[in-house]
Design a protein around this motif. Structure first.
Motif, PDB file in Angstrom:
ATOM      1  N   GLN A 170       0.855  -1.206   0.051  1.00  0.00           N
ATOM      2  CA  GLN A 170       0.071  -0.159   0.020  1.00  0.00           C
ATOM      3  C   GLN A 170       0.932   1.273  -0.140  1.00  0.00           C
ATOM      4  OE1 GLN A 170      -2.863   0.129   3.248  1.00  0.00           O
ATOM      5  NE2 GLN A 170      -3.291  -2.004   3.125  1.00  0.00           N
ATOM      6  N   PRO A 171       0.446   2.453  -0.742  1.00  0.00           N
ATOM      7  CA  PRO A 171       1.105   3.645  -0.455  1.00  0.00           C
ATOM      8  C   PRO A 171       1.356   3.984   0.882  1.00  0.00           C
ATOM      9  CG  PRO A 171      -0.360   3.747  -2.046  1.00  0.00           C
ATOM     10  CD  PRO A 171      -0.807   2.662  -1.352  1.00  0.00           C
ATOM     11  N   THR A 172       2.663   4.097   1.406  1.00  0.00           N
ATOM     12  CA  THR A 172       3.042   4.288   2.685  1.00  0.00           C
ATOM     13  C   THR A 172       3.775   5.347   3.040  1.00  0.00           C
ATOM     14  OG1 THR A 172       2.211   1.878   3.099  1.00  0.00           O
ATOM     15  CG2 THR A 172       3.545   3.379   4.861  1.00  0.00           C
ATOM     16  N   VAL A 173       3.640   6.236   4.016  1.00  0.00           N
ATOM     17  CA  VAL A 173       4.858   7.084   4.540  1.00  0.00           C
ATOM     18  C   VAL A 173       5.354   6.726   5.923  1.00  0.00           C
ATOM     19  CG1 VAL A 173       5.526   9.539   4.984  1.00  0.00           C
ATOM     20  CG2 VAL A 173       3.781   8.912   3.045  1.00  0.00           C
ATOM     21  N   VAL A 174       6.595   6.526   6.048  1.00  0.00           N
ATOM     22  CA  VAL A 174       7.119   6.518   7.381  1.00  0.00           C
ATOM     23  C   VAL A 174       7.845   7.331   7.705  1.00  0.00           C
ATOM     24  CG1 VAL A 174       8.413   4.750   8.811  1.00  0.00           C
ATOM     25  CG2 VAL A 174       7.103   3.723   6.931  1.00  0.00           C
ATOM     26  N   VAL A 175       7.618   8.122   8.921  1.00  0.00           N
ATOM     27  CA  VAL A 175       8.668   9.312   9.255  1.00  0.00           C
ATOM     28  C   VAL A 175       9.005   8.757  10.612  1.00  0.00           C
ATOM     29  CG1 VAL A 175       8.357  11.456   9.931  1.00  0.00           C
ATOM     30  CG2 VAL A 175       6.817  10.727   8.217  1.00  0.00           C
ATOM     31  N   ARG A 176      10.465   8.998  10.555  1.00  0.00           N
ATOM     32  CA  ARG A 176      11.328   8.592  12.034  1.00  0.00           C
ATOM     33  C   ARG A 176      11.294  10.188  12.440  1.00  0.00           C
ATOM     34  NH1 ARG A 176      16.596   8.777  13.457  1.00  0.00           N
ATOM     35  NH2 ARG A 176      17.119   8.664  11.150  1.00  0.00           N
ATOM     36  N   LEU A 177      10.976  10.179  13.853  1.00  0.00           N
ATOM     37  CA  LEU A 177      11.293  11.436  14.661  1.00  0.00           C
ATOM     38  C   LEU A 177      12.215  11.180  15.695  1.00  0.00           C
ATOM     39  CD1 LEU A 177       7.192  11.967  15.365  1.00  0.00           C
ATOM     40  CD2 LEU A 177       8.765  13.170  13.574  1.00  0.00           C
ATOM     41  N   GLU A 178      12.460  12.120  16.552  1.00  0.00           N
ATOM     42  CA  GLU A 178      13.555  12.058  17.508  1.00  0.00           C
ATOM     43  C   GLU A 178      13.190  10.840  18.538  1.00  0.00           C
ATOM     44  OE1 GLU A 178      12.282  16.110  18.962  1.00  0.00           O
ATOM     45  OE2 GLU A 178      13.873  17.022  17.734  1.00  0.00           O
ATOM     46  N   LYS A 179      14.403  10.444  19.085  1.00  0.00           N
ATOM     47  CA  LYS A 179      14.308   9.200  19.844  1.00  0.00           C
ATOM     48  C   LYS A 179      14.042   8.131  19.164  1.00  0.00           C
ATOM     49  CE  LYS A 179      14.257  12.230  23.838  1.00  0.00           C
ATOM     50  NZ  LYS A 179      13.491  12.557  25.175  1.00  0.00           N
ATOM     51  N   VAL A 223      -1.295   5.882   2.757  1.00  0.00           N
ATOM     52  CA  VAL A 223      -1.862   7.269   2.283  1.00  0.00           C
ATOM     53  C   VAL A 223      -2.367   6.876   0.888  1.00  0.00           C
ATOM     54  CG1 VAL A 223      -0.237   8.766   3.508  1.00  0.00           C
ATOM     55  CG2 VAL A 223       0.531   7.576   1.216  1.00  0.00           C
ATOM     56  N   ALA A 224      -3.020   5.802   0.703  1.00  0.00           N
ATOM     57  CA  ALA A 224      -3.751   5.568  -0.598  1.00  0.00           C
ATOM     58  C   ALA A 224      -4.663   6.456  -1.044  1.00  0.00           C
ATOM     59  CB  ALA A 224      -4.195   4.281  -0.496  1.00  0.00           C
ATOM     60  N   ASN A 225      -5.547   7.143  -0.266  1.00  0.00           N
ATOM     61  CA  ASN A 225      -6.541   8.209  -0.698  1.00  0.00           C
ATOM     62  C   ASN A 225      -6.150   9.325  -0.301  1.00  0.00           C
ATOM     63  OD1 ASN A 225      -8.061   5.885  -1.737  1.00  0.00           O
ATOM     64  ND2 ASN A 225      -8.914   5.296   0.083  1.00  0.00           N
ATOM     65  N   PHE A 226      -5.012   9.707   0.306  1.00  0.00           N
ATOM     66  CA  PHE A 226      -4.623  11.103   0.388  1.00  0.00           C
ATOM     67  C   PHE A 226      -4.428  12.003  -0.879  1.00  0.00           C
ATOM     68  CE2 PHE A 226      -2.462  11.106   4.936  1.00  0.00           C
ATOM     69  CZ  PHE A 226      -3.568  10.208   5.357  1.00  0.00           C
ATOM     70  N   SER A 227      -4.948  13.093  -0.691  1.00  0.00           N
ATOM     71  CA  SER A 227      -4.618  14.291  -1.550  1.00  0.00           C
ATOM     72  C   SER A 227      -3.164  14.817  -1.407  1.00  0.00           C
ATOM     73  CB  SER A 227      -5.526  15.375  -1.400  1.00  0.00           C
ATOM     74  OG  SER A 227      -5.639  16.237  -0.370  1.00  0.00           O
ATOM     75  N   GLU A 228      -2.776  15.640  -2.581  1.00  0.00           N
ATOM     76  CA  GLU A 228      -1.639  16.322  -2.236  1.00  0.00           C
ATOM     77  C   GLU A 228      -1.248  17.287  -1.281  1.00  0.00           C
ATOM     78  OE1 GLU A 228       1.199  18.998  -5.026  1.00  0.00           O
ATOM     79  OE2 GLU A 228       0.103  17.562  -5.978  1.00  0.00           O
ATOM     80  N   ALA A 229      -2.383  17.972  -0.544  1.00  0.00           N
ATOM     81  CA  ALA A 229      -2.554  18.859   0.259  1.00  0.00           C
ATOM     82  C   ALA A 229      -2.227  18.057   1.631  1.00  0.00           C
ATOM     83  CB  ALA A 229      -3.862  19.773   0.547  1.00  0.00           C
ATOM     84  N   GLU A 230      -2.973  16.880   1.699  1.00  0.00           N
ATOM     85  CA  GLU A 230      -3.073  16.129   3.071  1.00  0.00           C
ATOM     86  C   GLU A 230      -1.568  15.373   3.247  1.00  0.00           C
ATOM     87  OE1 GLU A 230      -7.187  14.243   3.550  1.00  0.00           O
ATOM     88  OE2 GLU A 230      -6.284  13.497   1.716  1.00  0.00           O
ATOM     89  N   LEU A 231      -0.869  14.922   1.938  1.00  0.00           N
ATOM     90  CA  LEU A 231       0.544  14.461   2.157  1.00  0.00           C
ATOM     91  C   LEU A 231       1.718  15.421   2.391  1.00  0.00           C
ATOM     92  CD1 LEU A 231       0.514  12.487  -1.252  1.00  0.00           C
ATOM     93  CD2 LEU A 231       0.570  11.606   0.871  1.00  0.00           C
ATOM     94  N   THR A 232       1.240  16.876   2.125  1.00  0.00           N
ATOM     95  CA  THR A 232       2.144  17.915   2.450  1.00  0.00           C
ATOM     96  C   THR A 232       1.884  18.108   3.600  1.00  0.00           C
ATOM     97  OG1 THR A 232       2.058  18.853   0.458  1.00  0.00           O
ATOM     98  CG2 THR A 232       2.789  20.298   2.064  1.00  0.00           C
TER      99      THR A 232
END
Length: 83
Positions: free
Chosen positions: A51-60, A68-77
């Motif tokens: 599936q289209p996916t974004v994984v974000v690693r944060l601090e610690k 994010v299969a149904n996300f718009s460009e604004a939602e991705l941003t």
């Protein structure tokens, strides 16, 4: 311009092989992200059957994973600004 939250330490994009809005967003946004944040690791993986996916690693080492299969460009941003 894509403003990235300063708490983000790494971004991973998991793309399906089929063409999608998410794939075009990543290809359009990647050069801008690397220009504005040259030392931020950005990994793009194209895989079959994901599936289209974004994984974000944060601090610690905290990771946030969003499908994010149904996300718009604004939602991705917005996801990159407020993980």
């Amino acid at each position: 311009m894509v403003a990235i939250n300063s708490a983000i330490k790494e971004i991973r994009f998991l793309l399906p092989q089929a063409a999608s809005n998410f794939k075009s967003f990543v290809l359009k946004t990647y050069p801008v992200i690397k220009k504005e944040h040259p030392y931020l690791p950005v990994l793009i993986r194209e895989c079959q059957g994901v599936q289209p996916t974004v994984v974000v690693r944060l601090e610690k080492g905290v990771e946030v994973k969003k499908h994010v299969a149904n996300f718009s460009e604004a939602e991705l941003t917005n996801l990159l600004q407020n993980p």
